[in-house]
Each structure stands twice: as structure tokens, then as C-alpha cells.
Design a protein around this motif. Structure first.
Motif, PDB file in Angstrom:
ATOM      1  N   GLU A  21      -5.124   5.240  -1.307  1.00  0.00           N
ATOM      2  CA  GLU A  21      -4.089   5.613  -0.349  1.00  0.00           C
ATOM      3  C   GLU A  21      -2.691   5.246  -0.859  1.00  0.00           C
ATOM      4  OE1 GLU A  21      -6.940   4.112   0.255  1.00  0.00           O
ATOM      5  OE2 GLU A  21      -7.907   5.775   1.269  1.00  0.00           O
TER       6      GLU A  21
ATOM      7  N   GLY B  55      -1.076  -0.667  -6.124  1.00  0.00           N
ATOM      8  CA  GLY B  55      -1.374  -1.138  -4.764  1.00  0.00           C
ATOM      9  C   GLY B  55      -0.835  -2.538  -4.515  1.00  0.00           C
ATOM     10  N   GLY B  56      -1.099  -3.461  -5.432  1.00  0.00           N
ATOM     11  CA  GLY B  56      -0.727  -4.849  -5.208  1.00  0.00           C
ATOM     12  C   GLY B  56       0.525  -5.295  -5.935  1.00  0.00           C
ATOM     13  N   THR B  57       1.154  -4.395  -6.660  1.00  0.00           N
ATOM     14  CA  THR B  57       2.375  -4.744  -7.400  1.00  0.00           C
ATOM     15  C   THR B  57       3.597  -4.397  -6.564  1.00  0.00           C
ATOM     16  OG1 THR B  57       1.502  -4.646  -9.635  1.00  0.00           O
ATOM     17  CG2 THR B  57       3.786  -4.002  -9.371  1.00  0.00           C
ATOM     18  N   PRO B  58       4.502  -5.369  -6.376  1.00  0.00           N
ATOM     19  CA  PRO B  58       5.656  -5.106  -5.508  1.00  0.00           C
ATOM     20  C   PRO B  58       6.660  -4.150  -6.154  1.00  0.00           C
ATOM     21  CG  PRO B  58       5.733  -7.359  -6.343  1.00  0.00           C
ATOM     22  CD  PRO B  58       4.436  -6.761  -6.819  1.00  0.00           C
ATOM     23  N   LEU B  59       7.445  -3.515  -5.295  1.00  0.00           N
ATOM     24  CA  LEU B  59       8.466  -2.555  -5.731  1.00  0.00           C
ATOM     25  C   LEU B  59       9.419  -3.145  -6.751  1.00  0.00           C
ATOM     26  CD1 LEU B  59       9.797  -0.682  -2.554  1.00  0.00           C
ATOM     27  CD2 LEU B  59       8.596   0.274  -4.537  1.00  0.00           C
TER      28      LEU B  59
ATOM     29  N   ASN C  62       4.050   3.268  -4.524  1.00  0.00           N
ATOM     30  CA  ASN C  62       2.584   3.232  -4.497  1.00  0.00           C
ATOM     31  C   ASN C  62       2.062   4.543  -3.933  1.00  0.00           C
ATOM     32  OD1 ASN C  62       1.973   0.352  -5.266  1.00  0.00           O
ATOM     33  ND2 ASN C  62       3.395   0.012  -3.582  1.00  0.00           N
TER      34      ASN C  62
ATOM     35  N   LEU D 176      -6.855   0.232  -4.354  1.00  0.00           N
ATOM     36  CA  LEU D 176      -6.889  -0.852  -3.365  1.00  0.00           C
ATOM     37  C   LEU D 176      -5.748  -1.827  -3.637  1.00  0.00           C
ATOM     38  CD1 LEU D 176     -10.780  -1.185  -3.281  1.00  0.00           C
ATOM     39  CD2 LEU D 176      -9.348  -0.333  -1.420  1.00  0.00           C
ATOM     40  N   GLU D 177      -6.058  -3.119  -3.809  1.00  0.00           N
ATOM     41  CA  GLU D 177      -4.997  -4.119  -3.974  1.00  0.00           C
ATOM     42  C   GLU D 177      -4.768  -4.471  -5.448  1.00  0.00           C
ATOM     43  OE1 GLU D 177      -7.918  -4.613  -2.599  1.00  0.00           O
ATOM     44  OE2 GLU D 177      -8.874  -6.145  -3.841  1.00  0.00           O
TER      45      GLU D 177
ATOM     46  N   GLU E 210      11.558  -6.343  -0.988  1.00  0.00           N
ATOM     47  CA  GLU E 210      11.788  -4.913  -1.141  1.00  0.00           C
ATOM     48  C   GLU E 210      10.692  -4.088  -0.440  1.00  0.00           C
ATOM     49  OE1 GLU E 210      11.975  -7.204  -3.466  1.00  0.00           O
ATOM     50  OE2 GLU E 210      14.143  -7.187  -3.660  1.00  0.00           O
TER      51      GLU E 210
ATOM     52  N   GLY F 133       3.201  -6.753   1.054  1.00  0.00           N
ATOM     53  CA  GLY F 133       3.427  -6.360  -0.346  1.00  0.00           C
ATOM     54  C   GLY F 133       2.134  -6.075  -1.082  1.00  0.00           C
ATOM     55  N   GLY F 134       1.158  -6.965  -0.968  1.00  0.00           N
ATOM     56  CA  GLY F 134      -0.077  -6.832  -1.733  1.00  0.00           C
ATOM     57  C   GLY F 134      -1.250  -6.267  -0.959  1.00  0.00           C
TER      58      GLY F 134
ATOM     59  N   PRO G 232      -3.191  -3.242   0.774  1.00  0.00           N
ATOM     60  CA  PRO G 232      -3.170  -1.777   0.682  1.00  0.00           C
ATOM     61  C   PRO G 232      -3.054  -1.110   2.047  1.00  0.00           C
ATOM     62  CG  PRO G 232      -5.362  -2.623   0.170  1.00  0.00           C
ATOM     63  CD  PRO G 232      -4.482  -3.818   0.366  1.00  0.00           C
ATOM     64  N   LEU G 233      -2.559   0.132   2.004  1.00  0.00           N
ATOM     65  CA  LEU G 233      -2.372   0.927   3.220  1.00  0.00           C
ATOM     66  C   LEU G 233      -3.649   1.059   4.037  1.00  0.00           C
ATOM     67  CD1 LEU G 233      -0.259   4.103   2.297  1.00  0.00           C
ATOM     68  CD2 LEU G 233       0.369   2.224   3.824  1.00  0.00           C
TER      69      LEU G 233
ATOM     70  N   LEU H  80       7.094 -10.393  -1.936  1.00  0.00           N
ATOM     71  CA  LEU H  80       6.569 -10.125  -3.281  1.00  0.00           C
ATOM     72  C   LEU H  80       5.171  -9.513  -3.169  1.00  0.00           C
ATOM     73  CD1 LEU H  80       8.007 -13.360  -4.922  1.00  0.00           C
ATOM     74  CD2 LEU H  80       8.784 -11.021  -5.373  1.00  0.00           C
ATOM     75  N   GLU H  81       4.200 -10.110  -3.848  1.00  0.00           N
ATOM     76  CA  GLU H  81       2.846  -9.542  -3.859  1.00  0.00           C
ATOM     77  C   GLU H  81       1.917 -10.199  -2.836  1.00  0.00           C
ATOM     78  OE1 GLU H  81       4.196 -11.360  -6.208  1.00  0.00           O
ATOM     79  OE2 GLU H  81       2.875 -13.089  -6.402  1.00  0.00           O
TER      80      GLU H  81
ATOM     81  N   GLN I 235      -0.525 -10.933   0.063  1.00  0.00           N
ATOM     82  CA  GLN I 235      -1.391 -10.108   0.895  1.00  0.00           C
ATOM     83  C   GLN I 235      -1.299 -10.582   2.336  1.00  0.00           C
ATOM     84  OE1 GLN I 235      -5.364  -9.664  -0.708  1.00  0.00           O
ATOM     85  NE2 GLN I 235      -4.596  -9.144  -2.717  1.00  0.00           N
TER      86      GLN I 235
END
Lengths: 333, 333
Positions: free
Chosen positions: A58, A263-267, A295, A300-301, B58, B263-264, B266-267, B300-301, B303
């Protein structure tokens, strides 16, 4: 495994229900069989486009359903192809009399099930064409693939083919532009961490504390090599080299640069990747005239990213710029 | 620490450079002092809006710079307030003669530095108002805060105040609607994993393999309690209870429901959270008429997720729906 889920076996159904509730202005969900469809489908006289595949990527594909992009998306279980039944149902739901294009990522299960669905739909009198995306330069064959995998380029195929369908192109023309985008896009990815499939409960692979996987697939399947963590710029160099080697990019070429998060990496990191990728392309005389950063096709993450480079022509650029109204991509009218 | 970065001390500068390059149709970046500003700033006769704070959240705030939202964003180092200098420069850059609104999340450093900047800008003849957001119901005071923290509600304040400025409201009116949004929104978050500040290199806190933190802050600062991982629906119940207890929601109330990823996450998980949150609100007679689901104010990342509920009135709804053209939020027009 730490996730914001209930029973692992209900992840996809519950998530699709939430998605459809949040975006009821754009989509409707069918629950049995499970698919997501444009609220205004079928659009009479226009080509319908259906994509789909395992969930866990997603916003792909459900987030791309709407005006100017997909007619329907068929989510399978996490990292598992949907069966033909929901694909047939989605195909019927978007058929406005001008035929239906299937956009299929090149994984054995997806290709097989979409083929079966296309045959069944054809038997019911619906004209179906299929385009199989295979933009990943990392590996020739893989765990789930004969030939190259369909990855980030799929998003670009879906946007541009969707715009062609929206402007009223005939089925053969929509299929042709989808093929042209796929033929002109190349992608390579990297993973910093693995991901955990909910019903498995364990990481699908392991990486050392200082190790990354170059050429990762979007299901965590192996890429080219495992190396020690490097600075972002060096990783970008490693991702772009095989892309640029893979087919002739002439100096003066205009491209769309797509930096995709897994998925798990920030912008904040994806823009660092974008910055250097533009520099590397500029050194080769290649100009980034369109871009997408975020993303969009995930695992997934998983932490990591992929870089896609699409050689643009005027028509592709115009179709990229055309209005799109989906949950995940939205611009123009 | 595994991140797609180069030298940790250049993370923010490099990321902002990539961001500005990717979105040059919308924003321009000043590098010294560092801030991101609308390409068309200052807009003559309209109120300018400046926000900012530590980086690492971000797309907040740079992703919200553009038509219908912020005039400028001032990113500090990761999780560290920007100094007054760039805030003053950004304030001057967006001043179109109708004054400037500062939107400040309630953290001691941000409040102090924005106050100093407002004084300096005022000494240069710019009329400045400030609104401090403090929507987090989790804790009364915190590690970096006297009073409640400013979290997810800040995004909603920025969108709605930005629309008011865009339609030409006077400074006092834009400030008043920003205050009204802040007064009517409540937020609570949860963390499943910590995050790693690049220049620290180590997680800012630790959580056991089966442990989550309820009421987490967006810098990983402590919340209310650590508990064993629960199903998503139970976690949503825990997040919504203090929100609903905090101020009277009458049956029949229309709200905006904002499910934000840290951030980490998933949707696929955020939509599971959204699905149950709508159910819980419905049980209280509260109707979700607008929503936002995605990673908009992150750590950041990390969850995890936060839930914000905003009591809407007709004017707020109209301003929410108004066109917005930013990197991270885009609709209408």
C-alpha cells in the motif's frame, strides 16, 4: 511481531474496509469477492483498468483507484496473489463497453491468475488486454518470477495508462502506452531492514546490524548482494549504475525520477536520496523534468527505497500531468 | 543506526535541498538561514503564515507550504527548535503587508524562539500574532513542555488557518480560527518502536519486544504508560477514551478524524486503526464527516500512530475543503 492489527487473518479485509470508509468519495469496496472499485464505475465508453496483486504494498494498488488512474484494484492476501474470481468480478465492474486492461506485475502467481481471469472475462464477452510490468533491473529471474520483477515502474504505468483511458483512448491504444511506459522505465531497490508478514509472524529474511541488501524485491526476496551500510550517496550510485547501464540514456534525455520508500523509511531520507540521484543523472546529461517522492509501492514496514527512472516523451509527459483523483495521488481537477 | 543518510550533521540541509528540488513548482528553499517558502511569497494583501520546529516530523512543516496552507516553514535540527534568525527571515519573506501568523507547537524551545523572532519582526514593523498548539491529551506537562504538547492537531490548524488566510481574512481573524481549531481538537498517540536521532545514533528510548507506549510524544518522550502489545482495536479504544473524556462531545457532533502514522507504520495498519475509530465514535453518536489518514506528523522511523478528533463547525468544514496545493496535501483547483 509488533503491528497495529487484530487477528492476522483479517488484516486485509479490515484494512480495505477502513480504506473504503475513508475514501468513500472516490471508491467503493466489494467484500465478497474482495476488490476496490471507482465509485463511478463502469464509465461508459471508456477503457476500464484493473490491477492487483498481494497486499502489503500500500498504497499500491487501491490507493490508485479513481479518476484518471485505475478502475479497480484486487488485493490478495499479504504478498500473495488474488485468485481469478475477484479479478473477474473487478473486470466486469469496470467494463464500460470499451474493454478492460489488466496491469499485472510480473510474478508467477499474478500472471497466472490474471490470465485465467482474462480468459473467463473473455468468455463472458469482455475484451481484455494484459500488460505485464517487469522494470526491476536487479535480477534476471527471482524467487517468484520468470524474468524480471514488476516493481516501482508499475505505479508510473498505472498513472499514464489511466490518463490515456480517461481521455478516451481505445483499448489497443491504452495497452500500447502502458507497454511503452514499461519498456522505458527501469528500477532498482535497497533494503535496510526486513519486513514481517502478519500471518508468518517472523521476518521474511534477516540482515545484520550493519548490512543492507542491494537489489531487494518488494517481498523481501533476494537481490544482487549484501554489503555493509554505506552513506546514502554511495547507495544511490549503486542503484543508479545498473539502471543507467541497462539501456541507452542519451545525453539530453528528459526523465521522470521516482524515489520510492519501502514503507518504514522516513521522508527526510527519501529526499536525501532524491537530491543525489538528480546530481548523478545531471552528470550524465539527463534532466529530471518530473518526479515522484514518497511511499507508493511498499513492502509493509521494510526500511529502504527504490529508484525508478522513466525516459519521457511528450505524450507520456502530458499524460503524467493529466488530472488524477485517487487516495494516494491527486492533482489537477 | 541504519539510515539512508550521509554525514548526520548534514541530514536536514541535504533533505531540504532535495525537497526544494522535487517541489520547485511550489516552494523555494533559502539555505542560509534555512527555511522553505512559497514560490509566490509574499502574497500581497494576504496574511502570511509561518510554522516550524525541529526536523524529523516530515512532511510537517515543509510539506505544508504552498497555496492554501503555510507561507513558510522553518526546520530546525532533528528534534531541536530552530533559532530566531531563520524564523525572522521567513516572517519577512511571507509578509505581504497584512501581517504574519506564527503557528507554534507547544515545546519550550519553539515557544521561546518564535517569541523572540516575533519581537524582532515587530521591531521591523511586521505585525505578528502567534498561536500555540497544545492538543495532546496524554500528559499535562512533559519532558520539553509546560502544559500539553502540540501534536497532530497542528496539521489541522495549519490547513484551516491557511485556507482562511488564502480567502483574505485579516490577521486577527486568521489567528482566531487557528485558536478555534486548536481549542476543538484532541490527540493521543502510541509507539510500538522507538526512533533514532541521526546525530545521537542510538534509540531515544527502549521498548521491550512485546511492549508499547501509550501517550507517546512525537520526540519519543514518555507518555502515560507502558503496556503489553494489544490488538489494534483495543489500542484504539485506549487512545480514544481520554480524547472523548477530555471535553464534551455531544451526540450528533460532526468531526474530522485524523489517523496519523508516526513514520514507520505502514498504511495497511493505519486503515485498520481508522476503521475501528469510526466505529467507536459512531457508538457515541459522533459522525466522521471528514478524515485524513497517513503519515503527516511523524517521529522519524518510529512505528506507531496518533488519533486526532476535531469538532467541526460549518466554517471549519468549508475551510478544510478549500483548495490546497502543497507537497503533502493537495486537493481542489
Amino acid at each position: 511481531m509488533k503491528k497495529l492489527i487484530n487477528d492476522p487473518k483479517n488484516v486485509v479485509q479490515e484494512s480495505v474496509a477502513g480504506f473504503a470508509a475513508a475514501h468513500s468519495d472516490i471508491v467503493t469496496a466489494s467484500t465478497d469477492p474482495l476488490f476496490i472499485v471507482r465509485s463511478d464505475a463502469p464509465v461508459a465508453g471508456k477503457v476500464g483498468i484493473v490491477s492487483g496483486g498481494g497486499s502489503g504494498h500500500e498504497p499500491l494498488h487501491g490507493g490508485f483507484v479513481g479518476h484518471g488512474m485505475l478502475g479497480a484494484a484486487v488485493p490478495g492476501p499479504v504478498f500473495t496473489s488474488p485468485t481469478p474470481d475477484p479479478i473477474v468480478a473487478a473486470t466486469k465492474a469496470v467494463d464500460g463497453g470499451a474493454g478492460v486492461l489488466h496491469i499485472v506485475k510480473n510474478y508467477t502467481g499474478d500472471v497466472l491468475n490474471f490470465e485465467t481471469a482474462a480468459d473467463l472475462a473473455a468468455a463472458d464477452g469482455i475484451e481484455v488486454r494484459s500488460v505485464v510490468t517487469n522494470d526491476d533491473v536487479a535480477v534476471q529471474d527471482s524467487l517468484y518470477t520468470a524474468g524480471r520483477r514488476g516493481v516501482g515502474g508499475t505505479v508510473l504505468v498505472e498513472k499514464i495508462a489511466g490518463a490515456a483511458a480517461e481521455r478516451g483512448d481505445a483499448l489497443d491504444e491504452v495497452a500500447a502506452i502502458a507497454e511503452r511506459v514499461n519498456a522505458n522505465v527501469r528500477t532498482m531497490g535497497v533494503a535496510l531492514t526486513p519486513c514481517v508478514v502478519p500471518h508468518a509472524g517472523e521476518p521474511s529474511f534477516t540482515l545484520g546490524d550493519d548490512e543492507i541488501e542491494i537489489g531487494i524485491g518488494i517481498h523481501g526476496e533476494p537481490g544482487r548482494e549484501r554489503i555493509a551500510l554505506e552513506p546514502a550517496d554511495a547507495i544511490v550510485d549503486r542503484l543508479l549504475a545498473p539502471i543507467l547501464d541497462d539501456f541507452p540514456f542519451e545525453s539530453g534525455q528528459s526523465v521522470l525520477l521516482f524515489v520510492n520508500g519501502m514503507g518504514g523509511t522516513p521522508l527526510v531520507e527519501l529526499y536525501i536520496v532524491y537530491r543525489h540521484a538528480v546530481e548523478v543523472l545531471a552528470q550524465r546529461g539527463i534532466t529530471v523534468v518530473r518526479n515522484l517522492v514518497g511511499n507508493y509501492i511498499t513492502a509493509l514496514e521494510m526500511q529502504g527505497a527504490s529508484i525508478s527512472v522513466l525516459k519521457l516523451d511528450d505524450e507520456m509527459t502530458e499524460l503524467w500531468d493529466a488530472p488524477v483523483q485517487t487516495a494516494a495521488l491527486r492533482w489537477g481537477r
